[in-house]
Scaffold this active site. Structure first.
Site, PDB file in Angstrom:
ATOM      1  N   ALA A 196       0.830  -1.206   0.000  1.00 58.51           N
ATOM      2  CA  ALA A 196       0.000   0.000   0.000  1.00 58.51           C
ATOM      3  C   ALA A 196       0.863   1.255   0.000  1.00 58.51           C
ATOM      4  CB  ALA A 196      -0.942  -0.008   1.205  1.00 58.51           C
TER       5      ALA A 196
ATOM      6  N   TYR B  12      13.896  -4.497   5.291  1.00 54.21           N
ATOM      7  CA  TYR B  12      13.556  -4.866   3.924  1.00 54.21           C
ATOM      8  C   TYR B  12      12.245  -4.202   3.540  1.00 54.21           C
ATOM      9  CZ  TYR B  12      10.813  -8.241   6.628  1.00 54.21           C
ATOM     10  OH  TYR B  12       9.957  -8.812   7.546  1.00 54.21           O
TER      11      TYR B  12
ATOM     12  N   LYS C 152     -13.443   2.897 -44.618  1.00 56.76           N
ATOM     13  CA  LYS C 152     -14.037   1.759 -45.326  1.00 56.76           C
ATOM     14  C   LYS C 152     -14.199   2.190 -46.793  1.00 56.76           C
ATOM     15  CE  LYS C 152     -16.577  -2.184 -45.019  1.00 56.76           C
ATOM     16  NZ  LYS C 152     -15.978  -3.489 -44.796  1.00 56.76           N
ATOM     17  N   THR C 153     -13.900   1.285 -47.707  1.00 55.30           N
ATOM     18  CA  THR C 153     -13.979   1.635 -49.135  1.00 55.30           C
ATOM     19  C   THR C 153     -15.399   2.067 -49.508  1.00 55.30           C
ATOM     20  OG1 THR C 153     -12.245   0.040 -49.647  1.00 55.30           O
ATOM     21  CG2 THR C 153     -13.619   0.807 -51.480  1.00 55.30           C
TER      22      THR C 153
ATOM     23  N   CYS D 118     -10.237  -6.071 -53.774  1.00 53.57           N
ATOM     24  CA  CYS D 118     -11.252  -6.821 -53.020  1.00 53.57           C
ATOM     25  C   CYS D 118     -11.466  -8.169 -53.702  1.00 53.57           C
ATOM     26  CB  CYS D 118     -12.560  -6.048 -52.957  1.00 53.57           C
ATOM     27  SG  CYS D 118     -13.828  -6.896 -51.973  1.00 53.57           S
TER      28      CYS D 118
ATOM     29  N   LYS E  12      -4.023  -0.197 -53.585  1.00 53.79           N
ATOM     30  CA  LYS E  12      -4.075  -1.366 -52.703  1.00 53.79           C
ATOM     31  C   LYS E  12      -4.060  -2.624 -53.560  1.00 53.79           C
ATOM     32  CE  LYS E  12      -6.311  -3.201 -48.594  1.00 53.79           C
ATOM     33  NZ  LYS E  12      -7.338  -2.986 -47.553  1.00 53.79           N
TER      34      LYS E  12
ATOM     35  N   CYS F 263       9.585 -35.639 -23.805  1.00 49.71           N
ATOM     36  CA  CYS F 263       8.272 -35.901 -24.413  1.00 49.71           C
ATOM     37  C   CYS F 263       8.379 -36.757 -25.671  1.00 49.71           C
ATOM     38  CB  CYS F 263       7.558 -34.593 -24.725  1.00 49.71           C
ATOM     39  SG  CYS F 263       8.363 -33.605 -26.012  1.00 49.71           S
TER      40      CYS F 263
END
Length: 860
Positions: free
Chosen positions: A33, A57, A409-410, A506, A544, A791
């Protein structure tokens, strides 16, 4: 990393802070605290903060009563050192009621605010234990756990004390976190069996589930519904305890049935019935604050203020916190209201709603801005033209969260407006049946924006007015029509867009209309569209590109020839996401359950995107690239920058979480750049240090050195390992002096911190054709047997998918690499333990096994 904490870089220097920030503040106790409270006060700008701690400590209960295997001391000390970076002072061996220290004397000494965080120092000791001593086999948790801590926590103290010697059967009383810490610690101190006994049932256990699970895993026994009645002594030593049965009536009240008596043999009893404040001297030193009916200071749960306005309290002594985390929060909460109180003394009004400063280091000063095509991006992370930019309000929230740029957004002309189908965005199947966030890929059959061009133009104007320093790129799409591209690009430019992104990629739906992919797969169409847009607008624009082509470099060259200022690489990869057992697809649209090929995104396409970016960067040096495709962290973002990208677009990672990931991305990228300037950390891989030799995270010695033979890590061999490790630890402890934590030394940059422009394309020098690779410098696998968990996975994959170069001992399960190893690295790829297998240089010439003699001499 040894990097110091600093105050908010935008705050004035300490010497320029108002007088109120130089007042004396005292914190009593150096527990969680107080450490928290002091840290936040220092971040707020207070420069004269002192913690008084009666022990030698820091950490309070977190140090003395939480075992090393659960909370190492260096973790607690690390937090204290960060606090001291801000100038907080700690005075040890001095505390409340010591050497005359009281609240009154602190006020006389000029302290204007005090925080009490001394915890509850005394155990809640039941009357049946009155007069019992540790030499008789009785401990309270506050006797036992500090002894364990001092013996096992390096650097906590210089006493070099041994662990408590516990033998036989131990009974631990209680059902809280402390009780289970006592139980698991008793086993480590030599107990043969441990019983955790508690008054109520399992559903009433107060401890966190993981504490109880650990005790159960370590074979502690649980005995519920028992209340202690008597300790049985023989010859002055504990030999047993008697309990009575407890039951709950119909009203929920717990009652003890004196007729049901249970007697348990025991050699040691540890009482963990909580803690109290019973020291009369400490209580007197807190005068004149008022106490409640539980004997604790009256504390406002909101402000952590006591009956004395200048005194605050938190942690265990506040009576509200039950865990270390809650104690930390008490200190954090108190810091703001201490700040508010101190400022009010000078007539400065402070909000009642906490507005605490964040954590800062020199890493936060690293500049990650980047310039591209004449535009300055605040940071290289932005939203891709996809679901995160569905609306103007979403982009607004993203900018507020800290994203450097966004691509809308396109959108299209009204004559090309679309209506989506549903369902249309589904989780990937590349990671198997994993559900929830953290998906490795997504597939969508979503089209471009359903909103009109007029909506987006209006939104662009509004967003640029409110966020002039953020880059806003308009994504547009048209069919192969010069008039359409000219009209739409001019509309976006007039609206105020900083740049355009031409969606020529797209992969679904739009191609059937002669748009998107239908244009982007033909270099001639790409070149012409870019020319049309270049003639129409003055602002930069980027094409793009689609990865669904034979050679993306040819498309990028066409875009450059057409006048594009750069390219975005890449859009989603066309694919079919999945078919159910009844042959129907997912996503399935309508009653006919129809689907189509969609666009796959996320981490699964990162190698494809990295190839596209690096190939374009190698072919077109200096040509700007906006990367997208599997960027989900600062580390993956840096891979794209190294591959030649300038800025980074993100979508799937946001779909997995939300816009807040930007904080991690920016901090992570700053750290990666900063660490490149620290010579002492050159062996780190990004933000990850070199892997130490370990078993399940714990350091292990080399058994071949300890006992002259190898020993695996399973079954009876594992028990032998544990025994040998324990004996070796005892031997080392007897030989060594008390451990002292090394003094913290901050790493100072000795080389210039690179900017984003300095790392762009840095990896291109290592990428080339297969013919440029050297087939004479070979490597082989080297297995670290101390880290191996036996393993057998390396053996199985090498045997059935590789070159049969690993032998697997049927008895010890120890794998051995033979001379047949070709360095294929398949074993390393499937090993579940990081760095258990390394690839090292081959010391003998590599002779491939040809099967049959060569008919002719090879040409290479």
């Amino acid at each position: 990393m040894n990097i110091p904490q600093i105050r908010n870089p935008s705050s004035p220097p300490l010497e320029d802070m108002p007088e109120a920030y130089h007042v004396k503040i005292a914190l009593l106790g150096a527990g969680p605290a107080s450490l928290s409270c002091a840290s936040f006060l220092a971040r707020l700008g207070y420069s004269n903060i002192t913690i008084f701690e009666k022990q030698e400590y820091v950490g309070g209960l977190s140090t003395s009563e939480i075992p090393q295997f659960r909370l190492p001391y260096d973790v607690v000390n690390f937090e204290a050192e960060l606090m001291k970076d801000l100038g907080v002072k700690i005075i040890f061996s001095k505390g409340l009621a010591m050497d005359g220290m009281t609240l009154r004397t602190l006020k006389e000494d000029g302290y204007e605010a005090v925080f009490i965080g001394i915890g509850l120092p005394e155990p809640n000791r039941d009357s049946i234990f009155r007069g019992l001593r540790t030499d008789q086999g009785f401990y309270t948790s506050k006797d036992f756990l500090p002894l364990v801590a001092m013996a096992s926590k390096p650097g906590m103290c210089a006493c070099h004390s041994p662990l408590p010697s516990i033998h036989g059967t131990v009974i631990v009383l209680g059902a809280g976190d402390t009780a289970f810490d006592c139980a698991t610690s008793a086993l480590r101190c030599g107990a043969r069996r441990v019983f955790v006994v508690f008054r109520k049932g399992f559903t009433n256990i107060r401890a966190v589930p993981e504490e109880m699970e650990l005790a159960k895993e370590e074979k502690c026994e649980f005995l519920p519904f028992l209340s202690p009645r008597k300790v049985v002594l023989r010859g002055g030593q504990i030999v047993a305890m008697e309990f009575v049965r407890t039951e709950q009536d119909d009203n929920g009240n717990w009652k003890e049935d004196e007729d049901q008596v249970v007697r348990l043999k025991a050699d040691v009893v540890i009482s963990a019935f909580g803690s109290i404040l019973s020291d009369s001297k400490v209580r007197e030193a807190m005068a004149p604050i008022k106490f409640n009916r539980w004997g604790l200071p009256e504390v406002d749960p909101e402000t952590m203020q006591t009956s004395e306005p200048w005194v605050f309290a938190g942690g265990d002594i506040g009576g509200l916190a039950n865990t270390t985390v809650e104690s930390v929060n008490d200190g954090k909460q108190a810091s703001w209201y201490m700040h508010r109180y101190l400022q009010s003394l000078r007539g400065v009004a402070v909000s009642a709603v906490p507005e605490l400063p964040l954590f800062y280091t020199p890493i936060d000063l690293v500049d990650i801005s980047v310039e591209l095509a004449g535009l300055k991006f605040p940071n290289p992370f932005g939203l891709a033209s996809a679901t995160p930019t569905t609306s103007s309000s979403m982009i607004r929230r993203a900018f507020e969260a800290g994203w450097g740029f966004a691509v809308t957004k396109t959108f299209s002309l009204d004559k090309d407006i679309v209506t989506n189908v549903s369902p249309r965005i589904v989780r990937g199947i590349t990671s198997g049946p994993m559900y929830g966030p953290g998906q490795g890929s997504f597939l969508n059959i979503e089209l471009i924006s359903e909103k009109t061009a007029a909506y987006w133009c209006k939104s662009i104007a509004e967003l640029k007015a409110d966020f002039p320093n953020h880059i806003l790129i308009a994504s547009i799409m048209c069919s192969y029509s010069r008039e359409d591209w000219t009209e739409l690009s001019k509309m976006a430019e007039v609206a105020g867009a900083d740049a355009l992104e031409l969606n020529l990629s797209c992969p679904h739906g739009m191609g059937e209309r002669g748009m998107g992919l239908a244009c982007g797969q033909d270099p001639e169409l790409v070149r012409n569209i870019c020319r049309w847009v270049r003639q129409a607008v003055q602002i930069p624009f980027f094409a793009k590109l689609t990865p669904n082509v034979t050679d993306i470099v040819n498309i990028a060259m066409a875009a450059q020839e057409g006048g594009a200022d750069g390219v975005t690489a890449t859009n989603t990869v066309s694919g079919l996401m999945g078919l159910k057992a009844d042959s129907t697809p997912w996503p399935a649209v309508g009653g006919a359950l129809r689907t189509t090929y969609g666009g796959m995104s996320g981490n699964a396409i990162r190698p494809i995107a990295l190839r596209a970016v690096s190939a374009i960067a190698r072919a077109l040096p200096g040509f700007p690239i906006l990367a997208t495709g599997g960027i989900d962290s600062a580390e993956s973002g840096l891979q794209f920058l190294h591959s030649g990208a300038s800025v980074l677009q993100v979508c799937s990672a946001i779909q997995n979480q939300d816009f807040t990931v930007i904080d991690d991305y920016c901090t992570g990228l700053r750290a990666l750049l900063y660490l490149k300037s620290i010579e002492e950390l050159e062996d780190w891989n990004g933000q990850s240090p070199a892997t130490m030799q370990h078993q399940k995270g714990k350091p292990v010695p080399r058994f071949a050195d300890l006992m002259g033979k190898k020993l695996p890590s399973f079954g009876p061999y594992l028990e032998q390992r544990k025994k040998i490790i324990a004996e070796n630890k005892v031997k080392l402890k007897e030989q060594s002096t008390a451990a002292v934590l090394p003094k913290k030394k901050h790493f100072i940059p000795k080389k210039p911190i690179p900017a984003i422009k300095d790392v762009i394309g840095k990896a291109l020098q290592y990428i080339g054709t297969y013919g440029e690779l050297c087939n004479t410098e070979q490597v082989v696998a080297l297995i670290d047997e101390e880290m191996c968990i036996n393993c057998g996975k390396c053996y199985m994959t090498c045997n059935d998918s590789g070159y049969q170069a690993i032998q697997f001992d049927p008895k010890t399960h120890l794998p051995t690499v033979t001379d047949s190893c070709t360095g294929c690295t398949l074993c390393l790829s499937v090993c579940p333990v990081i760095d258990c297998i390394r690839m090292v240089s081959r010391t003998t010439p590599y002779e491939p096994k040809r099967g049959l003699p060569l008919a002719v001499n090879p040409v290479c």
